[in-house]
Design an enzyme around this catalytic site. Structure first.
Site, PDB file in Angstrom:
ATOM      1  N   ASP A  49       0.833  -1.205   0.000  1.00  0.00           N
ATOM      2  CA  ASP A  49       0.000   0.000   0.000  1.00  0.00           C
ATOM      3  C   ASP A  49       0.872   1.261   0.000  1.00  0.00           C
ATOM      4  O   ASP A  49       0.368   2.379  -0.092  1.00  0.00           O
ATOM      5  CB  ASP A  49      -1.002  -0.006   1.167  1.00  0.00           C
ATOM      6  CG  ASP A  49      -0.332  -0.031   2.516  1.00  0.00           C
ATOM      7  OD1 ASP A  49       0.907  -0.202   2.578  1.00  0.00           O
ATOM      8  OD2 ASP A  49      -1.053   0.116   3.536  1.00  0.00           O
ATOM      9  N   SER A  50       2.210   1.064   0.053  1.00  0.00           N
ATOM     10  CA  SER A  50       3.125   2.198  -0.150  1.00  0.00           C
ATOM     11  C   SER A  50       2.874   2.827  -1.524  1.00  0.00           C
ATOM     12  O   SER A  50       3.336   3.929  -1.787  1.00  0.00           O
ATOM     13  CB  SER A  50       4.580   1.731  -0.033  1.00  0.00           C
ATOM     14  OG  SER A  50       4.817   0.603  -0.852  1.00  0.00           O
ATOM     15  N   ASP A  88      -1.194  -6.101  -0.228  1.00  0.00           N
ATOM     16  CA  ASP A  88      -1.472  -5.474   1.066  1.00  0.00           C
ATOM     17  C   ASP A  88      -2.966  -5.228   1.258  1.00  0.00           C
ATOM     18  O   ASP A  88      -3.644  -4.760   0.326  1.00  0.00           O
ATOM     19  CB  ASP A  88      -0.783  -4.106   1.125  1.00  0.00           C
ATOM     20  CG  ASP A  88       0.383  -4.076   2.091  1.00  0.00           C
ATOM     21  OD1 ASP A  88       0.450  -4.934   2.992  1.00  0.00           O
ATOM     22  OD2 ASP A  88       1.233  -3.175   1.932  1.00  0.00           O
ATOM     23  N   GLU A 120      -1.194  -5.358   8.725  1.00  0.00           N
ATOM     24  CA  GLU A 120      -0.334  -4.808   9.772  1.00  0.00           C
ATOM     25  C   GLU A 120      -0.918  -5.046  11.151  1.00  0.00           C
ATOM     26  O   GLU A 120      -2.141  -5.101  11.322  1.00  0.00           O
ATOM     27  CB  GLU A 120      -0.158  -3.292   9.555  1.00  0.00           C
ATOM     28  CG  GLU A 120       0.558  -2.957   8.263  1.00  0.00           C
ATOM     29  CD  GLU A 120       0.784  -1.453   8.075  1.00  0.00           C
ATOM     30  OE1 GLU A 120       0.508  -0.650   9.011  1.00  0.00           O
ATOM     31  OE2 GLU A 120       1.241  -1.081   6.979  1.00  0.00           O
ATOM     32  N   GLU A 187       9.600  -4.109  10.334  1.00  0.00           N
ATOM     33  CA  GLU A 187      10.023  -2.830   9.738  1.00  0.00           C
ATOM     34  C   GLU A 187      10.645  -1.898  10.777  1.00  0.00           C
ATOM     35  O   GLU A 187      10.079  -1.682  11.859  1.00  0.00           O
ATOM     36  CB  GLU A 187       8.815  -2.137   9.072  1.00  0.00           C
ATOM     37  CG  GLU A 187       9.211  -0.804   8.436  1.00  0.00           C
ATOM     38  CD  GLU A 187       8.210  -0.243   7.439  1.00  0.00           C
ATOM     39  OE1 GLU A 187       7.186  -0.910   7.177  1.00  0.00           O
ATOM     40  OE2 GLU A 187       8.468   0.863   6.930  1.00  0.00           O
TER      41      GLU A 187
HETATM   42  O1  KIV Z   1       3.552  -1.138   1.614  1.00  0.00           O
HETATM   43  C1  KIV Z   1       4.719  -1.551   1.573  1.00  0.00           C
HETATM   44  O2  KIV Z   1       5.467  -1.312   0.608  1.00  0.00           O
HETATM   45  C2  KIV Z   1       5.203  -2.328   2.692  1.00  0.00           C
HETATM   46  C3  KIV Z   1       6.673  -2.577   2.747  1.00  0.00           C
HETATM   47  C4  KIV Z   1       7.328  -1.372   3.259  1.00  0.00           C
HETATM   48  C5  KIV Z   1       6.999  -3.780   3.549  1.00  0.00           C
HETATM   49  O3  KIV Z   1       4.461  -2.695   3.548  1.00  0.00           O
END
Ligand code: KIV
Length: 273
Positions: A49-50, A88, A120, A187
């Site tokens: 979700d980044s 995610d 998460e 993380e």
């Molecule tokens: O959303 C993402 O890219 C992540 C990574 C930082 C592990 O959760």
């Protein structure tokens, strides 16, 4: 006679079996062209979700929606053959109840064809992780710095810098492992804490800013390629593509301003002239 060569994808169980074995290689990807390149080397690709920050220019991952994740998950699935694809679960799509989490995780699996989801949280999410796994959804956990909690954490801060914080983070990691997750992203935690988590949990730990003490590593692809502006301190640069993009764009702009055709000259020539 046609011969079909079928390359089987890495599964969540394959990743699970790599505990204390050959280090697990993973990266994020959100688009088809990048995913196709990463597929050649990665054991798993995270449609993280980044993407909210990297692709959409948002300040955090909080506004990312389930529909956004599904669209990008579909693009990455179409472009890959080998790696396990993990998508995610975005903020707001799983925290309300185990049933909400299952409904949305199933949407992700059904509509993208991916092999696993990531969510998460530690202790508070353990019951949900168990509920999902028992119903056929492979789950990757994520502890330490959990970016979706940016508003309660007060920023994107490293976790476990004080030893007093360790018991809670260790309890989070153990709870997710015991609930049946197949691996765990850790993380932005101090190296000795990452080592302790890796020693205590039965599943592979995947570090991001958590030292080499983990069973595998993940980085945000665009960060390590030097494509993004604000890169976390722990990201090693493996390229500076922003500079190359700038150069290419400037060269193109010069051609246009000079009224030169920006392509091979013969393309639109009339035949025989
Ligand atoms: O959303 C993402 O890219 C992540 C990574 C930082 C592990 O959760």
């Amino acid at each position: 006679m046609s011969v079909q060569v079928r390359v089987s994808r890495v599964t969540a169980q394959d990743v699970r079996r790599r505990k204390s074995g050959e280090p697990i290689v993973s990266l994020t990807a959100y688009t088809a062209p990048m995913a196709a390149l990463v597929d050649e080397v990665a054991d798993f690709i995270l449609v993280g979700d980044s993407l909210g920050m990297v692709v959409y220019g948002l300040d955090s991952t909080v506004p990312v929606t389930l529909d956004m994740m599904i669209l990008h998950g579909q693009a990455v699935m179409r472009a890959t053959r080998k790696a396990l694809i993990v998508v995610d679960m975005p903020f707001g799509s799983y925290e309300e109840s185990r049933e909400q989490a299952l409904r949305n995780a199933m949407r992700i699996l059904k509509e993208t064809g991916c092999g696993a989801v990531k969510l998460e949280g530690g202790l508070r999410m353990a019951e949900t992780v168990r509920f999902l796994v028992e119903r056929g959804v492979p789950v990757m956990g994520h502890v330490g710095l959990t970016p979706q909690a940016v508003n309660t954490l007060g920023g994107f801060k490293a976790q476990g810098r004080e030893r007093a914080e360790w018991p809670a983070i260790l309890a989070d990691a153990e709870a997710i492992s015991e609930a049946g997750a197949f691996s765990l992203v850790v993380e932005a935690v101090a190296e000795p804490l990452a080592a302790e988590i890796t020693k205590r949990v039965a599943i592979p730990t995947i570090g991001i800013g958590a030292s080499a003490a983990c069973d595998g590593q993940i980085l945000v692809l665009d960060d390590m390629l030097g494509l993004t502006g604000r890169v976390p301190k722990f990201v090693k640069s493996y390229g500076s593509l922003a500079g190359q993009v700038r150069e290419a764009v400037s060269a193109y702009a010069e051609e246009v301003k000079a009224r030169r055709f920006p392509g091979p000259e013969h393309v639109y020539a009339v035949k025989g002239e």
